[in-house]
Design an enzyme around this catalytic site. Structure first.
Site, PDB file in Angstrom:
ATOM      1  N   ASP A  12       0.812  -1.279  -0.171  1.00 11.88           N
ATOM      2  CA  ASP A  12      -0.046   0.071   0.133  1.00 11.88           C
ATOM      3  C   ASP A  12       0.917   1.080   0.095  1.00 11.88           C
ATOM      4  OD1 ASP A  12       0.890  -0.721   2.546  1.00 11.88           O
ATOM      5  OD2 ASP A  12      -0.809  -0.038   3.663  1.00 11.88           O
ATOM      6  N   HIS A 244       9.349   0.190   9.222  1.00 14.65           N
ATOM      7  CA  HIS A 244       8.410  -0.934   9.177  1.00 14.65           C
ATOM      8  C   HIS A 244       8.607  -1.921   8.089  1.00 14.65           C
ATOM      9  CE1 HIS A 244       6.058   0.912  12.539  1.00 14.65           C
ATOM     10  NE2 HIS A 244       6.049   1.950  11.699  1.00 14.65           N
TER      11      HIS A 244
HETATM   12  O1  LIG Z   1       0.263   5.670  13.746  1.00 14.77           O
HETATM   13  C1  LIG Z   1       0.100   5.327  12.752  1.00 14.77           C
HETATM   14  N1  LIG Z   1      -1.162   5.001  12.276  1.00 14.77           N
HETATM   15  C2  LIG Z   1      -1.476   4.426  11.094  1.00 14.77           C
HETATM   16  N2  LIG Z   1      -0.545   3.753  10.232  1.00 14.77           N
HETATM   17  C3  LIG Z   1       0.764   3.919  10.706  1.00 14.77           C
HETATM   18  C4  LIG Z   1       1.057   4.669  11.989  1.00 14.77           C
HETATM   19  N3  LIG Z   1       2.371   4.605  12.187  1.00 14.77           N
HETATM   20  C5  LIG Z   1       2.922   4.004  10.961  1.00 14.77           C
HETATM   21  N4  LIG Z   1       2.029   3.671  10.205  1.00 14.77           N
HETATM   22  C6  LIG Z   1       2.024   2.646   8.951  1.00 14.77           C
HETATM   23  O2  LIG Z   1       1.311   1.484   9.304  1.00 14.77           O
HETATM   24  C7  LIG Z   1       2.460   0.516   9.217  1.00 14.77           C
HETATM   25  C8  LIG Z   1       3.032  -0.032  10.402  1.00 14.77           C
HETATM   26  O3  LIG Z   1       1.843  -0.154  11.305  1.00 14.77           O
HETATM   27  C9  LIG Z   1       3.443   1.040   8.235  1.00 14.77           C
HETATM   28  O4  LIG Z   1       3.237   0.736   6.799  1.00 14.77           O
HETATM   29  C10 LIG Z   1       3.442   2.665   8.810  1.00 14.77           C
HETATM   30  O5  LIG Z   1       3.823   3.229   7.670  1.00 14.77           O
END
Ligand SMILES: O=c1[nH]cnc2c1ncn2[C@@H]1O[C@H](CO)[C@@H](O)[C@H]1O
Length: 285
Positions: A12, A244
């Protein structure tokens, strides 16, 4: 060297997805058979556009892109899109021109099923977003779970708080029902949770070094990383970003970089802990 591992990246994109895709394309250990797209950091339509764009940046338009589901496995349309993390365009608000390429006719799930059937036991799916496409493949083809070699996924918060809320990590929260289907499918799964990825940080100093590099992707990544850094500064008060998706991708490239605990996982699908990943350690008797 052994033959490269066949991988399909379900993605994504997403700033950290872009980094992971570039890592994959630079790793002789893996052969990227295709990208499949999903909502999460952006809506699926934009994920497809970004996947095609990233392959054009990399000069790898030979790699097919298959568009994935626009809705959750339960046909849910109220998606939680993390544009506040990645920018409105998913790639750091850079206003890149639209890609020239088009996705293939096949859906993501159909592509996953076909490739797994073509190379039984040999294909690894690297899941970097919500697990809808992979769950659809499992539901559509009873043979898929047997045919697919391994699933490496970025998702879950194992024995730590989530990043969406105290219970849930973003990818699992995006489609908890799909995640539970995947975790209970019997497929060999290597899950990299945020308990791991929060230990893998690209610091300000690292980005400086990247800015000095004339490597193939360095300047591009420095540009798109701006927005990701500013989100981490606001949300976590850090001058660094969590890697991540690149960490999960590296786990597929070279599993020995990380240590693992074996066990089974279920996903909570209701209540205030919806999206929680519950891990049962196999060592206990
Ligand atoms: O706080 C957040 N809310 C939503 N998505 C997030 C947040 N931080 C990182 N990611 C995104 O979700 C995945 C890891 O959980 C990663 O793709 C990151 O970019």
């Amino acid at each position: 060297m052994a033959e490269p591992k066949k991988i399909i990246i379900d993605t994504d994109p997403g700033i950290d997805d872009a980094m992971a895709i570039f890592v994959a394309l630079q790793s002789p250990e893996v052969d990227v058979m295709g990208l499949t797209t999903i909502y999460g950091n952006v809506y699926t339509t934009l994920a497809t556009r970004n996947a095609l764009h990233l392959l054009e940046i990399a000069g790898r338009t030979d790699i097919p892109v298959a568009e994935g589901s626009h809705v959750t496995i339960t046909k849910g349309t109220k998606l939680r899109i993390a544009d506040f993390v990645h920018g409105a365009d998913g790639l750091g608000n850079q206003n890149f021109p639209p890609p020239a390429g088009k996705p293939i006719e096949q859906s993501a799930a159909a592509f996953l099923i076909e490739q797994a059937k073509l190379y039984p036991g040999e294909v690894t799916v690297v899941g970097l977003g919500p697990l809808t496409n992979i769950a659809l493949a499992i539901e559509l083809d009873p043979e898929f779970s047997k045919n697919i070699g391994q699933i490496v996924l970025l998702g879950g918060a194992f024995a730590v708080n989530g990043n969406v809320n105290p219970a849930a990590e973003a990818n699992i929260f995006g489609d908890p029902e799909a995640a539970d289907i995947v975790f209970t499918s019997g497929v060999d799964i290597l899950a990299v949770g945020i308990n791991v990825t929060h230990q893998v940080v690209l610091t300000d100093a690292n980005r400086e070094k990247l800015a000095q590099s004339n490597g193939k992707f360095a300047q591009y990544l420095c540009k798109i990383l701006e927005v990701y850094f500013s989100y981490h500064c606001d949300a976590y008060n850090t001058k660094g970003v969590y890697l991540h998706d690149p960490t999960a991708l590296l786990a597929a490239v070279n599993p020995s970089l990380i240590t693992y605990t074996e066990g089974v996982v279920r996903v909570q699908t209701s209540g205030i802990t919806r999206g929680l990943t519950l891990f049962y350690n196999k060592q206990k008797r």
